[in-house]
Design a protein around this motif. Structure first.
Motif, short mmCIF file in Angstrom:
data_model
loop_
_atom_site.label_atom_id
_atom_site.label_comp_id
_atom_site.label_asym_id
_atom_site.label_seq_id
_atom_site.Cartn_x
_atom_site.Cartn_y
_atom_site.Cartn_z
N TRP A 153 0.84 -1.19 0.00
CA TRP A 153 0.00 0.00 0.00
C TRP A 153 0.87 1.24 0.00
O TRP A 153 2.03 1.23 0.41
N THR A 154 0.31 2.30 -0.48
CA THR A 154 0.99 3.59 -0.50
C THR A 154 0.07 4.64 0.12
O THR A 154 -1.15 4.54 0.03
N ALA A 155 0.71 5.63 0.74
CA ALA A 155 -0.07 6.70 1.35
C ALA A 155 -0.73 7.53 0.26
O ALA A 155 -0.16 7.77 -0.80
N ALA A 156 -1.96 7.94 0.53
CA ALA A 156 -2.67 8.78 -0.44
C ALA A 156 -1.94 10.11 -0.55
O ALA A 156 -1.46 10.65 0.45
N PRO A 157 -1.83 10.67 -1.76
CA PRO A 157 -1.14 11.95 -1.91
C PRO A 157 -1.88 13.03 -1.14
O PRO A 157 -3.10 12.97 -0.99
N PRO A 158 -1.15 14.03 -0.59
CA PRO A 158 -1.81 15.09 0.18
C PRO A 158 -2.81 15.85 -0.68
O PRO A 158 -2.58 16.07 -1.86
#
Length: 392
Positions: free
Chosen positions: A319-324
Motif C-alpha cells: 500500500w501507498t499513502a494517499a497523496p496530500p
C-alpha cells in the motif's frame, strides 16, 4: 533477432507476468519419500512364473515432507523402487503408465485398501470375512493378502491358489487364511470406491495493492481442508478482516471466504503477508508418483491408510499513502485606485508695465519691436521715393 521475434518474446513475457499476477497462491503438492525403516513385513507370495513366482510383500514405510509417517503399497510391480527421489501426490489420472490395468481397476484397488490392512484393524479385517478362519489373521498374512489383492488389479497378476505363501515360516493354516482374505478383497463384494479429492488450499490472488485508509482485496480462499491457523506478518495497525472490517479468526475461514488487508489512514507506505495453515487427510487410496518420473522412474505407491497432514498458502499486499490533498484558495485582488492630485500651475505675478488703455500688460512688452518696424517701413518708403525722383 528480427523485430517480429523480439515483439513476440515481449508479448510472451508480458502475458507470463499477467498470468503470474492473476495466479492464486496454492499449497505445494504433498511430497514424501520411501523410508524403509518403517516397513512392515508380510509373507512372501507366489503370484506368477519366473521371477514373479516369489515376491516379498511389505507395507512400505513412507515419510511426508512435514514428518508424518504412513504406510504404502506398491501399484507398479514391474518397476523398481528408487528411494533416492521424492514422490509427489497425484490424481489417479496421472498414473505414469497409460497401458497399465491400474487405469481401469483403480476404484477396485481403492476398495481393497479400505477393507484391507491397515485401514482396518486385524480384528475388523477378520470380522468381515464370510467364512471361519483357521487360526485368525495376523500381520504377516494381512499384509501379504492385501498387497497381493492390490497387484491383482494394478498389474494383472494372481495369487497362486495351490501355494499362495512361499517360504518363510508360513504353514497351511497361514496360507489358507491369507487366501481367504485375498478372495474376499478381489471377489464380488468389491464394488469399487471412487477417488477421494486431493487436499487443497489456495488464496486468490497471491498479491494485491492499494492505498492507505482502504481495505485491500478481496483475497478468496479455496479449500477442502480445515483452516486451523492464520499467521500474519503485517505492520502495526494493519489487520486481516472481512469486507466490513471485522477481524477474522482462523476458525471462521472456510472455502469461499474473502479476506481483506485493512490498512488504516495515515499509515506509511508498506507491505505485508498472511499465511493460512490447514489440516487435511492424505486419504487411503491416494496415489504417489516419482518426481520427474520420466527421467527417474520409480515404483508408484498408494496410501494404505489415511493420515493427517498440513497445508499452507500465503498471500500479501502493498500500500501507498494517499497523496496530500491540495486546497486551491481563490484570492480576490481589489484594484488600488491612486488619486493623482491636480497639477497646480503657479504663474508668477506679472511685472507691471506702462498702462495702455487701462489693461495690464502680460508678457514681454511689444513697444520696441513696433518702433523698429515703423522705422524700417519708413526707411523703405523713403528709399522708394528717392529712387523715383532720381529716375525722373
Amino acid at each position: 533477432m528480427s523485430r517480429f521475434v523480439r515483439a513476440g518474446a515481449a508479448l510472451t513475457g508480458a502475458a507470463a507476468m499477467l498470468m503470474a499476477v492473476a495466479a492464486p497462491a496454492t499449497a505445494d503438492p504433498v511430497k514424501g519419500h520411501v523410508n524403509h525403516d518403517g516397513n512392515v513385513i508380510g509373507y512372501q507370495v507366489n503370484v506368477g512364473d519366473d521371477w514373479l513366482a516369489t515376491l516379498p510383500t511389505n507395507l512400505l514405510g513412507f515419510t511426508l515432507a512435514d514428518g508424518t509417517s504412513l504406510g504404502m503399497y506398491c501399484v507398479e510391480i514391474y518397476t523398481d523402487i528408487d528411494d533416492q527421489h521424492d514422490m509427489v501426490e497425484r490424481p489417479w489420472d496421472d498414473y505414469p503408465d497409460a497401458k497399465s490395468p491400474f487405469n481401469s481397476n483403480r476404484a477396485k484397488i481403492n476398495w481393497v485398501l479400505h477393507h484391507g490392512y491397515p485401514a482396518k484393524s486385524l480384528a475388523d479385517v477378520a470380522a468381515q470375512l464370510p467364512g471361519p478362519l483357521h487360526d485368525g489373521i495376523d500381520v504377516l498374512e494381512a499384509v501379504a493378502a492385501t498387497q497381493a489383492a492390490v497387484w491383482h488389479f494394478s498389474d494383472g497378476v494372481n495369487l497362486n491358489r495351490d501355494d499362495p505363501l512361499s517360504g518363510d515360516a508360513s504353514d497351511e493354516d497361514d496360507a489358507a487364511d491369507a487366501l481367504a482374505l485375498y478372495d474376499y478383497l478381489t471377489g464380488p463384494a468389491n464394488t469399487g470406491l471412487s477417488e477421494a479429492p486431493i487436499p487443497a488450499l489456495s488464496v486468490t490472488p497471491s498479491s494485491a495493492d492499494g492505498a492507505t485508509g482502504t481495505r485491500i482485496g478481496p483475497f478468496k480462499v479455496g479449500t477442502n481442508a480445515t483452516v486451523e491457523q492464520l499467521t500474519v506478518d503485517l505492520p502495526d495497525g494493519v489487520r486481516v478482516t472481512d469486507a466490513n472490517g471485522n477481524e477474522l479468526a482462523a476458525g471462521a475461514i472456510k472455502d469461499g471466504t474473502e479476506l481483506y488487508l485493512d490498512v488504516p489512514a495515515g499509515a506509511s507506505d508498506g507491505d505485508g503477508t498472511f499465511k493460512l495453515t490447514a489440516s487435511a487427510n492424505v486419504d487411503t487410496g491416494r496415489l504417489f508418483v516419482g518426481e520427474n518420473y520420466a527421467k527417474n522412474p520409480t515404483q508408484s505407491l498408494i496410501v494404505a491408510a489415511a493420515v493427517k497432514t498440513t497445508l499452507t498458502a500465503s498471500a500479501g499486499g502493498s500500500w501507498t499513502a494517499a497523496p496530500p490533498t491540495t486546497t486551491t484558495t481563490t484570492t480576490t485582488t481589489v484594484p488600488t485606485t491612486t488619486t493623482v492630485p491636480p497639477t497646480t500651475t503657479t504663474t508668477a505675478a506679472p511685472v507691471a508695465q506702462a498702462s495702455t488703455g487701462g489693461l495690464a500688460s502680460t508678457g514681454a512688452s511689444i513697444f520696441w519691436p513696433v518702433v523698429i518696424g515703423l522705422v524700417l517701413v519708413g526707411g523703405g518708403a523713403g528709399s522708394l521715393l528717392f529712387l523715383r525722383r532720381r529716375r525722373a
